[in-house]
Motif scaffolding. Sequence first.
Motif, PDB file in Angstrom:
ATOM      1  N   ALA A 348     -34.622  41.109  54.426  1.00 21.07           N
ATOM      2  CA  ALA A 348     -34.309  40.682  53.056  1.00 21.07           C
ATOM      3  C   ALA A 348     -35.513  39.976  52.432  1.00 21.07           C
ATOM      4  N   GLU A 349     -36.173  39.129  53.228  1.00 23.27           N
ATOM      5  CA  GLU A 349     -37.347  38.419  52.698  1.00 23.27           C
ATOM      6  C   GLU A 349     -38.472  39.403  52.369  1.00 23.27           C
ATOM      7  N   THR A 350     -38.647  40.437  53.243  1.00 26.35           N
ATOM      8  CA  THR A 350     -39.669  41.461  52.977  1.00 26.35           C
ATOM      9  C   THR A 350     -39.381  42.161  51.647  1.00 26.35           C
ATOM     10  N   LEU A 351     -38.107  42.471  51.438  1.00 28.23           N
ATOM     11  CA  LEU A 351     -37.727  43.138  50.187  1.00 28.23           C
ATOM     12  C   LEU A 351     -37.981  42.232  48.983  1.00 28.23           C
ATOM     13  N   ARG A 352     -37.672  40.938  49.149  1.00 29.89           N
ATOM     14  CA  ARG A 352     -37.908  40.003  48.040  1.00 29.89           C
ATOM     15  C   ARG A 352     -39.400  39.850  47.787  1.00 29.89           C
ATOM     16  N   TYR A 381     -29.026  50.191  46.859  1.00 30.40           N
ATOM     17  CA  TYR A 381     -29.161  50.589  48.264  1.00 30.40           C
ATOM     18  C   TYR A 381     -28.433  49.634  49.186  1.00 30.40           C
ATOM     19  N   ALA A 382     -27.873  50.199  50.250  1.00 30.73           N
ATOM     20  CA  ALA A 382     -27.429  49.388  51.372  1.00 30.73           C
ATOM     21  C   ALA A 382     -28.527  49.488  52.426  1.00 30.73           C
ATOM     22  N   VAL A 383     -28.916  48.335  52.954  1.00 36.15           N
ATOM     23  CA  VAL A 383     -29.937  48.302  54.010  1.00 36.15           C
ATOM     24  C   VAL A 383     -29.248  47.770  55.255  1.00 36.15           C
ATOM     25  N   ILE A 384     -29.086  48.647  56.269  1.00 33.63           N
ATOM     26  CA  ILE A 384     -28.286  48.287  57.432  1.00 33.63           C
ATOM     27  C   ILE A 384     -29.177  47.928  58.611  1.00 33.63           C
ATOM     28  N   VAL A 385     -29.032  46.683  59.063  1.00 35.47           N
ATOM     29  CA  VAL A 385     -29.785  46.243  60.231  1.00 35.47           C
ATOM     30  C   VAL A 385     -28.767  45.974  61.336  1.00 35.47           C
ATOM     31  N   GLY A 386     -28.274  47.069  61.960  1.00 40.08           N
ATOM     32  CA  GLY A 386     -27.324  46.953  63.059  1.00 40.08           C
ATOM     33  C   GLY A 386     -28.071  46.757  64.374  1.00 40.08           C
ATOM     34  N   GLU A 387     -27.320  46.733  65.480  1.00 40.24           N
ATOM     35  CA  GLU A 387     -27.972  46.490  66.773  1.00 40.24           C
ATOM     36  C   GLU A 387     -28.985  47.575  67.107  1.00 40.24           C
ATOM     37  N   GLY A 393     -36.687  48.165  65.570  1.00 39.89           N
ATOM     38  CA  GLY A 393     -37.563  47.603  64.525  1.00 39.89           C
ATOM     39  C   GLY A 393     -37.438  48.362  63.221  1.00 39.89           C
ATOM     40  N   ALA A 394     -36.262  48.874  62.946  1.00 42.38           N
ATOM     41  CA  ALA A 394     -36.070  49.682  61.734  1.00 42.38           C
ATOM     42  C   ALA A 394     -34.797  49.256  61.026  1.00 42.38           C
ATOM     43  N   ALA A 395     -34.582  49.819  59.851  1.00 46.27           N
ATOM     44  CA  ALA A 395     -33.336  49.613  59.132  1.00 46.27           C
ATOM     45  C   ALA A 395     -32.865  50.957  58.622  1.00 46.27           C
ATOM     46  N   ALA A 396     -31.549  51.133  58.548  1.00 49.43           N
ATOM     47  CA  ALA A 396     -31.022  52.358  57.942  1.00 49.43           C
ATOM     48  C   ALA A 396     -30.839  52.085  56.459  1.00 49.43           C
ATOM     49  N   VAL A 397     -31.305  52.998  55.638  1.00 50.47           N
ATOM     50  CA  VAL A 397     -31.200  52.818  54.194  1.00 50.47           C
ATOM     51  C   VAL A 397     -30.284  53.885  53.627  1.00 50.47           C
ATOM     52  N   SER A 414     -33.839  56.255  58.141  1.00 51.70           N
ATOM     53  CA  SER A 414     -34.317  55.077  58.824  1.00 51.70           C
ATOM     54  C   SER A 414     -35.725  54.743  58.334  1.00 51.70           C
ATOM     55  N   VAL A 415     -35.955  53.474  58.044  1.00 48.64           N
ATOM     56  CA  VAL A 415     -37.270  53.050  57.566  1.00 48.64           C
ATOM     57  C   VAL A 415     -37.738  51.907  58.457  1.00 48.64           C
ATOM     58  N   ARG A 416     -39.002  51.911  58.836  1.00 48.64           N
ATOM     59  CA  ARG A 416     -39.521  50.816  59.668  1.00 48.64           C
ATOM     60  C   ARG A 416     -39.416  49.514  58.867  1.00 48.64           C
ATOM     61  N   LEU A 417     -39.007  48.462  59.533  1.00 52.74           N
ATOM     62  CA  LEU A 417     -38.810  47.194  58.820  1.00 52.74           C
ATOM     63  C   LEU A 417     -40.074  46.756  58.080  1.00 52.74           C
ATOM     64  N   SER A 418     -41.238  46.994  58.722  1.00 55.71           N
ATOM     65  CA  SER A 418     -42.483  46.541  58.098  1.00 55.71           C
ATOM     66  C   SER A 418     -42.778  47.307  56.806  1.00 55.71           C
ATOM     67  N   GLU A 419     -42.207  48.513  56.690  1.00 55.31           N
ATOM     68  CA  GLU A 419     -42.493  49.327  55.501  1.00 55.31           C
ATOM     69  C   GLU A 419     -41.338  49.292  54.490  1.00 55.31           C
ATOM     70  N   LEU A 420     -40.312  48.538  54.854  1.00 51.14           N
ATOM     71  CA  LEU A 420     -39.086  48.565  54.058  1.00 51.14           C
ATOM     72  C   LEU A 420     -39.333  48.195  52.586  1.00 51.14           C
ATOM     73  N   GLY A 421     -40.063  47.072  52.388  1.00 45.96           N
ATOM     74  CA  GLY A 421     -40.284  46.574  51.034  1.00 45.96           C
ATOM     75  C   GLY A 421     -40.944  47.615  50.161  1.00 45.96           C
ATOM     76  N   GLU A 422     -42.088  48.140  50.651  1.00 50.28           N
ATOM     77  CA  GLU A 422     -42.841  49.128  49.872  1.00 50.28           C
ATOM     78  C   GLU A 422     -42.018  50.369  49.597  1.00 50.28           C
ATOM     79  N   THR A 423     -41.327  50.837  50.637  1.00 53.08           N
ATOM     80  CA  THR A 423     -40.581  52.083  50.481  1.00 53.08           C
ATOM     81  C   THR A 423     -39.488  51.951  49.429  1.00 53.08           C
ATOM     82  N   LEU A 424     -38.722  50.870  49.536  1.00 55.29           N
ATOM     83  CA  LEU A 424     -37.619  50.715  48.579  1.00 55.29           C
ATOM     84  C   LEU A 424     -38.127  50.412  47.177  1.00 55.29           C
TER      85      LEU A 424
END
Length: 442
Positions: A348-352, A381-387, A393-397, A414-424
């Motif tokens: 969430a912080e990366t997205l912000r 978007y829903a960004v799902i960070v399940g187990e 190290g990814a999230a489902a978008v 699936s998007v890598r967490l580190s790339e989540l902000g840029e991608t979205l």
Amino acid sequence: MKREKLAAVRGMNDLLPGDAPLWEAFEARAVDVLRAYGYRQIRTPIVEPTALFTRGIGEVTDIVEKEMYSFVDQLNGEPLTLRPEATASVVRACIEHNLLYDAPRRLWYMGPMFRHERPQRGRYRQFHQIGAEALGFAGPDVDAEQILLLKRLWDVLEIGPVRLELNSLGNADERARHRAALVAYFESRGEQLDADARRRLHSNPLRILDSKNPSMQPLVAEAPRITDFLGADSSAHFDRLQEILAAGGVQFSVNPRLVRGLDYYNLTVYEWITERLGAQGTICGGGRYDPLVEMLGGRPAPGCGFAIGVERVIELLRESGAMPDASACDAYVLHQGGATYLAALRAAETLRDAGLEVILHAGEGSLKAQMKRADASGAEYAVIVGEAEAAAGAAAVKALRARDVSVPFAAQRSVRLSELGETLAGALAALDGDEDSTSGRN
Ligand code: ATP
Ligand code: MG
């Protein structure tokens, strides 16, 4: 024991979250337009010494006679008033802080005003104004500038036709002669006057022209007109204003019966009126008040300003449906508690960081229940960070809105967490691009 519910003061409204985007969008556009004309913000207190308004507005006005929220500060005995308008406050502040000492000023303000009126559609006891004051400018060019500014604002807001009515109140001498003619005229028809008019006949006969009583209208229509009493200078000011407006493509009609509720106006007065709000159709009033600075104890300096009734414009915007609903957020982040919560928090912080508006699910709940919340939030978007995702190290978008079919996320990816902000952020920018040609996302 069940406690009694408390309610807001009659005529004073809450601004609820459903309406907030409309107010925010309106305020942002108004501020843009004001800045485009070189106006700078001033904020003054909501409470002022009562004398500011009795002196600055005039004793024999609706406001001072019966609409002010005045009280004595019980702690020190000071007579205070909730401001019914802001011009007197702005002028007081300019005098107090010597703002008019070296150069003229273009100022704007916005905020709540208080008048004890009978609440009805478009008329409240706490209402809001956005206004501007130009201090230190004597010529009709500044009157015209403010009218052009307002015209631009109505155009930007797309609120449909708003009519401009214009008049000149001349100077004090001209008004005195007009006033004498008015008193003679109304005295000779004393039996046709209503109680209000009879009371005002000798205190403020000009206000009789402003009467809203239908039975008074024929009498008012035939009354002596201020424009027939204007001397050379006042006429020149009024004529030049009309020339500039015509050259600037602003349509208007001269209404010789237009007066203002406040005593300190001279020369130019105007109102912007819409037919779509019933009786409360005036969305903005303005004009010149050259005597005011001196009346409030400053070195004489001319002044010119306007005040927009925000509630009335908001009502028009609501009707026209022109303003976007900007309540939806960009992403809703889901998690399964524990370590996934911490990963979701980072996501969430990366997205912000990438400039997105994000709701991070608070509390517990199954992913299914969270998905319902995500949907109800209006998020794109829903960004799902399940187990499973957190471990990789990814999230489902998942794109939530039907209109999103054109974005890169077909259904869920699936998007890598580190790339989540840029991608979205990229996906949302693409969405915006798509929509510029259609409805426009705020
Ligand atoms: P009216 O003749 O309708 O009472 P006014 O002459 O008292 O208006 P102004 O003092 O010129 O109004 O205020 C400028 C604008 O502020 C008005 O044109 C109107 O849009 C808005 N306004 C004034 N009073 C109220 C109120 N009680 N509730 C909502 N808006 C108001
Ligand atoms: Mg009023």
